[in-house]
Design an enzyme around this catalytic site. Structure first.
Site, mmCIF file in Angstrom:
data_model
loop_
_atom_site.group_PDB
_atom_site.id
_atom_site.type_symbol
_atom_site.label_atom_id
_atom_site.label_comp_id
_atom_site.label_asym_id
_atom_site.label_seq_id
_atom_site.Cartn_x
_atom_site.Cartn_y
_atom_site.Cartn_z
ATOM 1 N N ASP A 93 0.858 -1.183 0.000
ATOM 2 C CA ASP A 93 0.000 0.000 0.000
ATOM 3 C C ASP A 93 0.900 1.240 0.000
ATOM 4 O O ASP A 93 2.132 1.122 -0.130
ATOM 5 C CB ASP A 93 -0.997 -0.032 1.180
ATOM 6 C CG ASP A 93 -0.329 0.146 2.536
ATOM 7 O OD1 ASP A 93 0.914 0.258 2.598
ATOM 8 O OD2 ASP A 93 -1.059 0.183 3.549
ATOM 9 N N CYS A 108 3.286 -3.164 4.042
ATOM 10 C CA CYS A 108 2.403 -2.050 4.422
ATOM 11 C C CYS A 108 3.075 -1.340 5.599
ATOM 12 O O CYS A 108 4.261 -1.562 5.842
ATOM 13 C CB CYS A 108 0.976 -2.513 4.723
ATOM 14 S SG CYS A 108 0.735 -3.497 6.207
ATOM 15 N N THR A 160 2.772 -1.574 8.894
ATOM 16 C CA THR A 160 3.215 -2.515 9.930
ATOM 17 C C THR A 160 3.497 -3.905 9.386
ATOM 18 O O THR A 160 4.111 -4.721 10.080
ATOM 19 C CB THR A 160 2.119 -2.685 10.993
ATOM 20 O OG1 THR A 160 0.930 -3.159 10.321
ATOM 21 C CG2 THR A 160 1.807 -1.380 11.706
ATOM 22 N N HIS A 171 10.148 -24.152 8.441
ATOM 23 C CA HIS A 171 9.139 -24.851 9.239
ATOM 24 C C HIS A 171 7.722 -24.678 8.692
ATOM 25 O O HIS A 171 6.904 -25.582 8.799
ATOM 26 C CB HIS A 171 9.158 -24.356 10.689
ATOM 27 C CG HIS A 171 10.393 -24.752 11.443
ATOM 28 N ND1 HIS A 171 10.435 -24.843 12.818
ATOM 29 C CD2 HIS A 171 11.638 -25.071 11.017
ATOM 30 C CE1 HIS A 171 11.660 -25.203 13.206
ATOM 31 N NE2 HIS A 171 12.410 -25.342 12.124
ATOM 32 N N HIS A 218 7.248 -31.110 9.771
ATOM 33 C CA HIS A 218 6.556 -29.843 9.503
ATOM 34 C C HIS A 218 5.420 -30.027 8.501
ATOM 35 O O HIS A 218 4.431 -29.294 8.529
ATOM 36 C CB HIS A 218 7.546 -28.793 9.005
ATOM 37 C CG HIS A 218 8.686 -28.582 9.943
ATOM 38 N ND1 HIS A 218 8.515 -28.087 11.214
ATOM 39 C CD2 HIS A 218 10.013 -28.838 9.810
ATOM 40 C CE1 HIS A 218 9.687 -28.025 11.828
ATOM 41 N NE2 HIS A 218 10.613 -28.478 10.990
HETATM 42 C C1 RB5 Z 1 -1.924 2.643 6.581
HETATM 43 O O1 RB5 Z 1 -1.943 3.848 7.287
HETATM 44 C C2 RB5 Z 1 -1.675 1.477 7.551
HETATM 45 O O2 RB5 Z 1 -2.780 1.301 8.365
HETATM 46 C C3 RB5 Z 1 -1.359 0.208 6.804
HETATM 47 O O3 RB5 Z 1 -0.263 0.417 5.979
HETATM 48 C C4 RB5 Z 1 -0.997 -0.993 7.641
HETATM 49 O O4 RB5 Z 1 -0.035 -0.662 8.602
HETATM 50 C C5 RB5 Z 1 -2.100 -1.775 8.176
HETATM 51 O O5 RB5 Z 1 -1.916 -2.832 8.802
#
Ligand code: RB5
Length: 149
Positions: A8, A65, A67, A98, A133
């Protein structure tokens, strides 16, 4: 190796760094976007990469993304996808050895470029060990099948 990649807006800079890194190593890259910094929704890119892996068009996938959490959750909704969110190289090889992970998820806001590229290299060179596994992954697939009706 043929690698599908997507992110994203929050993962776009790291996606581009990974693409440059992998092209330098002569990997073939299928880039599903996003291509601009405009705000967008991570499930759209998780689905594109996950379907590409499921259809056998690429060997492995990489998703980024902010996180790495949302995009890995979304990718794991596609049957047969095992997306692993990694912030360290131990997890990056263990998830291949694994768990036979077929997608690596990364958080641009969590790991720096240097660590992220080491994680990518470790993920791509590690191999599934099979054996005990395999039996566990069969059980995971049975859970998926139970709720895929
Ligand atoms: C976008 O702001 C953020 O929410 C997205 O990139 C991600 O971290 C969601 O899990």
């Amino acid at each position: 190796m043929k690698i599908s990649i997507g992110s994203d807006h929050a993962g776009l800079p790291l996606k581009q760094q990974i693409i440059n890194h992998l092209k330098d190593k002569s990997h073939e890259i299928n880039d599903f976007g996003t291509y601009t910094g405009e705000s967008c929704d991570y499930p759209d890119y998780a689905l594109k990469v996950a379907e590409d892996i499921k259809n056998g068009n690429s060997d492995l996938g990489i998703l980024v993304c902010g996180t790495g959490i949302g995009i890995s959750i979304a990718a794991n909704k596609v049957p047969g996808i095992r997306a692993a969110l990694c912030s360290d190289t131990f997890s990056a090889h263990a998830c291949r050895e694994h768990n036979n992970a077929n997608i690596l998820a990364l958080g641009q806001r969590v790991v720096g470029e240097g660590a992220a590229l080491d994680i990518v290299d470790t993920f791509l060179k590690s191999k599934f060990q099979g054996g005990r596994h395999e039996k566990r992954l069969d059980k995971v697939a049975k859970i998926e099948a139970k709720y895929s009706k």
